[in-house]
Scaffold this motif. Sequence first.
Motif: not given
Length: 330
Positions: A290-311
């Motif tokens: 992700t080192s060259q990703r567009v500046p408006w993209a986000h890299q999530l933390t484990a806590t932030q990613a949890k909210q996107f689990e299917p359940q």
Amino acid sequence: MKFAAPCLALAACVLPALRAQDVHVHVSPASRGNTSSTDDFPTIQMAMDHAPDPGPGGRLYLHIAPGTYKERVWVSRRRPHTTWLGTGSDPSQVVITAARTGPTNGGTFFSESVEISADDFQADNITFENSAGNVGQAVAIAVSSDRAIFKHCRFLGDQDTLFADFGRQYYVDSYISGGVDFIFGNAAAVFDKSEIHIIRPGYLTAQSRTTPTQATGYVITHSRVTAEGLDGKPFHLGRPWRAYSRVVFMYTELPETLSPQGWHDWNSNAADLTKVFYAEFANTGAGANTSQRVPWAHQLTATQAKQFEPQIFLKGTDNWNPVAEAAKLP
């Protein structure tokens, strides 16, 4: 003199008739059924139009035999709680296909081979295809269904293959292929343990969330992105169809042909890219750097990613558990 309690006697007579019963019908190209049939039909649309109504609480099951069904199918809102089960050995054995295009049928939203408008729809072991090819918008399936589940399914097309339009949708152990914006719309949809396959330089997603308060977006998790036919040109994970477009890739294998920028701005189609939410977490593969990703993209933390689990992401106010519901399918 003793009298029977009239309300109890009435209840004893009426309640059995009110009990919901699932309805099972069969669809096969070899069927000789017709519009007066109740359990055997030659086409999927005839079954949807003429199968008995299971009533409140019941479910209509279509057991679809192997074959290529060259028809345009519509599941209206009057047919909720419908399940399609392909009875072949794999999803390639049951194919629903048409070759409709947006330019020749009045626009993108009239080009779909299959349209699902009823809630609580399920499909297992089926292929949905638009065979028109690289000719512009050509939708294989349009899904406007809340609590929809697709398991062991294939979605084949080029531009605009899968219109995940409205409601909560769960796709698992499935395969989706296309070239441009081939997963698009404004549903809350999770693609789990699936393969997303791009066939020419383009964009995997074009999500269309319109306000920051909408609980919609696409989540691709525990999946694999594959590519072919790119002739050395890169592709992108997505571009914003609307201003608050939201897409998350996590725990997914990304190939080296992915553009290092990851995401595309659609030539500023979105008025303010700071409103867009494009994010990644714990992806793997040669394209996961992700080192060259567009500046408006986000890299999530484990806590932030949890909210996107299917359940969690698809839970809603009714506590729907799509993973548990999908496990009940064959």
